[in-house]
Design an enzyme around this catalytic site. Structure first.
Site, short mmCIF file in Angstrom:
data_model
loop_
_atom_site.label_atom_id
_atom_site.label_comp_id
_atom_site.label_asym_id
_atom_site.label_seq_id
_atom_site.Cartn_x
_atom_site.Cartn_y
_atom_site.Cartn_z
CG HIS A 147 -65.11 7.15 21.71
ND1 HIS A 147 -64.46 8.26 21.22
CD2 HIS A 147 -64.71 6.11 20.96
CE1 HIS A 147 -63.71 7.89 20.20
NE2 HIS A 147 -63.83 6.59 20.01
CG ASP A 166 -63.54 -2.13 20.44
OD1 ASP A 166 -63.29 -2.64 19.33
OD2 ASP A 166 -62.77 -1.33 21.01
C1 LIG Z 1 -61.69 1.31 19.22
C2 LIG Z 1 -61.63 1.96 20.54
O1 LIG Z 1 -60.56 2.21 21.02
S1 LIG Z 1 -63.06 2.38 21.27
C3 LIG Z 1 -62.72 2.31 23.01
C4 LIG Z 1 -62.53 0.88 23.45
N1 LIG Z 1 -62.29 0.78 24.90
C5 LIG Z 1 -63.24 0.37 25.76
O2 LIG Z 1 -64.36 0.03 25.40
C6 LIG Z 1 -62.81 0.27 27.21
C7 LIG Z 1 -63.85 0.88 28.14
N2 LIG Z 1 -63.89 2.32 27.99
C8 LIG Z 1 -62.94 3.11 28.57
O3 LIG Z 1 -62.03 2.65 29.27
C9 LIG Z 1 -63.01 4.61 28.32
O4 LIG Z 1 -64.33 5.02 28.10
C10 LIG Z 1 -62.11 5.04 27.13
C11 LIG Z 1 -60.70 4.49 27.31
C12 LIG Z 1 -62.67 4.52 25.82
C13 LIG Z 1 -62.08 6.57 27.06
O5 LIG Z 1 -61.36 6.98 28.16
P1 LIG Z 1 -61.30 8.47 28.76
O6 LIG Z 1 -61.75 9.45 27.78
O7 LIG Z 1 -59.92 8.61 29.29
O8 LIG Z 1 -62.34 8.43 29.91
P2 LIG Z 1 -62.06 7.99 31.41
O9 LIG Z 1 -61.48 6.61 31.45
O10 LIG Z 1 -61.27 9.08 32.05
O11 LIG Z 1 -63.53 7.96 31.94
C14 LIG Z 1 -64.27 9.11 32.37
C15 LIG Z 1 -65.28 8.66 33.42
O12 LIG Z 1 -66.20 7.74 32.84
C16 LIG Z 1 -66.10 6.47 33.42
N3 LIG Z 1 -66.10 5.46 32.36
C17 LIG Z 1 -65.56 5.61 31.13
N4 LIG Z 1 -65.72 4.49 30.44
C18 LIG Z 1 -66.38 3.63 31.23
C19 LIG Z 1 -66.84 2.32 31.05
N5 LIG Z 1 -66.64 1.68 29.91
N6 LIG Z 1 -67.49 1.73 32.07
C20 LIG Z 1 -67.70 2.38 33.23
N7 LIG Z 1 -67.28 3.64 33.45
C21 LIG Z 1 -66.62 4.25 32.46
C22 LIG Z 1 -64.75 6.44 34.14
O13 LIG Z 1 -64.72 5.52 35.19
C23 LIG Z 1 -64.64 7.88 34.58
O14 LIG Z 1 -65.45 8.06 35.70
P3 LIG Z 1 -64.99 9.03 36.91
O15 LIG Z 1 -64.90 10.39 36.28
O16 LIG Z 1 -66.09 8.87 37.89
O17 LIG Z 1 -63.67 8.51 37.36
O1 LIG Z 2 -60.76 7.06 18.36
C1 LIG Z 2 -60.52 6.43 19.39
O2 LIG Z 2 -60.04 6.94 20.44
C2 LIG Z 2 -60.78 4.98 19.46
C3 LIG Z 2 -61.66 4.48 18.38
O3 LIG Z 2 -62.86 4.56 18.44
C4 LIG Z 2 -61.04 3.89 17.20
O4 LIG Z 2 -59.81 3.87 17.11
O5 LIG Z 2 -61.76 3.42 16.30
#
Ligand SMILES: CC(=O)SCCNC(=O)CCNC(=O)[C@H](O)C(C)(C)COP(=O)(O)OP(=O)(O)OC[C@H]1O[C@@H](n2cnc3c(N)ncnc32)[C@H](O)[C@@H]1OP(=O)(O)O
Ligand SMILES: O=C([O-])CC(=O)C(=O)O
Length: 371
Positions: free
Chosen positions: A257, A308
């Site tokens: 997150h 999620d």
């Molecule tokens: C309702 C919602 O929107 S909740 C979020 C739903 N999305 C997901 O579940 C998709 C999976 N999760 C992700 O892609 C990310 O954690 C996000 C998009 C939620 C947050 O993204 P950001 O804050 O931009 O984090 P970012 O993608 O830069 O990740 C930071 C580090 O953690 C790692 N990381 C983050 N999430 C994950 C994951 N789910 N699985 C594995 N590694 C991860 C990244 O690979 C990165 O590693 P690095 O620094 O070695 O390159």
């Molecule tokens: O806040 C965020 O970036 C994503 C999330 O968890 C939501 O929209 O519920």
């Protein structure tokens, strides 16, 4: 000017709708744990739109307005027959259908506070009917008309399946709606606010937000979690599957997150529901697999599950088709988008940040024959 990638940590607006402070989520100052245990989704809609919990008559009035506005125009039902419905993603269908709804609303471009509130009710009331009608039409079934005597949660499940849900199903779905309703300046809400800050209409704002929610890094992750659980199939396969993904530096959907560090406070409620419902429906493997994935991903990457992750097995246990999971997120989040849109209108300024230019320096135009 130096850009902050992904606007991480940038505070882009003030808001009184919801807050995330030290991993605690509140709607208008009410802890999500409190609301998840006690509130109906209708109460939460009122809270988000009015900044206070409703009294009995205010709640009755809102419930009545939502029920009375749940039907969708026949033209919108008919349009589901005009494209290859079995080949499109329901989020694409919902995005287009909400935009289409705006064309049948004579007040779409009336920008008074009163007209915007009436449109807020209509949009919130009709999105569930759009989702359930789409889902039934693509199965070759008749749409089920909304009822005025059921709760918001029960009515959705009824319109989807044609059967009244059990009390347990209604309670679980209501809680899921409460948990997904708002979340500060997440990507889809920010999108909605950017859109309406140009003084575009509320249908444009909600349509734009649906587009942003669709992506797998945001709301689309819940469907991807279910895809993963289906691919894994049994608890024994979890470890090799997840280890391979992590070794390949692939993301595990439903984890991580941008804002939470210790964990998403909504996840524990969904986890609890997942355990209860998977057991009740004789599919405990989905909970067992989820627990094992949780253990490995958190153990190896220190990433906790987000909203999620466990919602996937909850919706699956409620017998919902997997590609409807993200549209259901939209059914709930519409309430938050609308709250933010109304807040944006009430104290508006165009949202227009800058970009740090990293392209080529000044160049001189070269006629095409000389290139
Ligand atoms: C309702 C919602 O929107 S909740 C979020 C739903 N999305 C997901 O579940 C998709 C999976 N999760 C992700 O892609 C990310 O954690 C996000 C998009 C939620 C947050 O993204 P950001 O804050 O931009 O984090 P970012 O993608 O830069 O990740 C930071 C580090 O953690 C790692 N990381 C983050 N999430 C994950 C994951 N789910 N699985 C594995 N590694 C991860 C990244 O690979 C990165 O590693 P690095 O620094 O070695 O390159
Ligand atoms: O806040 C965020 O970036 C994503 C999330 O968890 C939501 O929209 O519920």
């Amino acid at each position: 000017m130096t850009a902050t990638k992904g606007l991480e940590g940038v505070v882009a607006t003030t808001s009184s709708v919801s807050s995330i402070i030290d991993d605690t989520l509140t709607y208008v100052g009410y802890d999500i744990d409190d609301l998840a245990s006690n509130a109906t989704f209708e109460e939460v809609i009122y809270l988000l739109w009015h900044g206070a919990l409703p009294n009995k008559s205010q709640l009755e009035e809102l419930t009545k307005q939502l029920a009375e506005n749940a039907e969708i125009p026949a033209e919108v039902v008919n349009h589901f027959e005009t494209y290859p419905i079995d080949k499109v993603h329901p989020m694409g269908a919902l995005r287009t259908a909400v935009s289409l709804l705006g064309l049948y609303d004579e007040e779409a471009d009336v920008m008074s506070e009163e007209a915007n509130y009436r449109k807020a009710i209509r949009i919130q009331a009709k999105i569930p009917t759009l989702v359930t009608t789409f889902a039934r039409v693509r199965q070759g079934k008749e749409a089920v008309a909304p009822r005025t005597d059921l709760s918001f949660a029960a009515n959705f499940l009824y319109m989807l399946s044609g059967n009244e849900p059990t009390a347990i199903e209604e309670e679980a779905f209501n809680k899921a709606l409460v948990l997904h309703a708002d979340h500060e300046l997440n990507a889809s809400t920010f999108t909605a606010r950017v859109c309406v800050a140009t003084l575009a209409d509320i249908y444009s704002g909600v349509t734009a937000a649906i587009g942003a929610l669709k992506g797998p890094l945001h709301g689309g992750a819940n469907e991807q979690v279910m895809k993963m659980l289906t691919e894994i199939g049994s608890v024994d396969n979890v470890e090799p599957y997840i280890n391979e993904k992590l070794a390949n530096k692939e993301k595990i959907m439903g984890f991580g997150h941008r804002v939470y560090r210790k964990g998403d406070p909504r996840a524990k409620h969904l986890k609890e529901m997942s355990q209860k419902l998977t057991e009740l429906t004789g599919q405990p493997q989905y909970y067992d697999m989820s627990i094992k994935i949780h253990e490995i991903v958190t153990g190896q990457k220190n990433l906790p599950p987000n909203v999620d992750f466990y919602s996937a097995s909850v919706y699956h246990s409620l017998g919902i088709e997997h590609d409807l999971f993200t549209p259901i997120f939209a059914v709930s989040r519409a309430s938050g988008w609308i709250a933010h849109i109304l807040e944006q209108y009430s104290n508006n300024r165009l949202i227009r940040p800058r970009a740090e230019y990293v392209g080529p320096g000044m160049q001189k135009y070269v006629p095409i024959e000389n290139r």
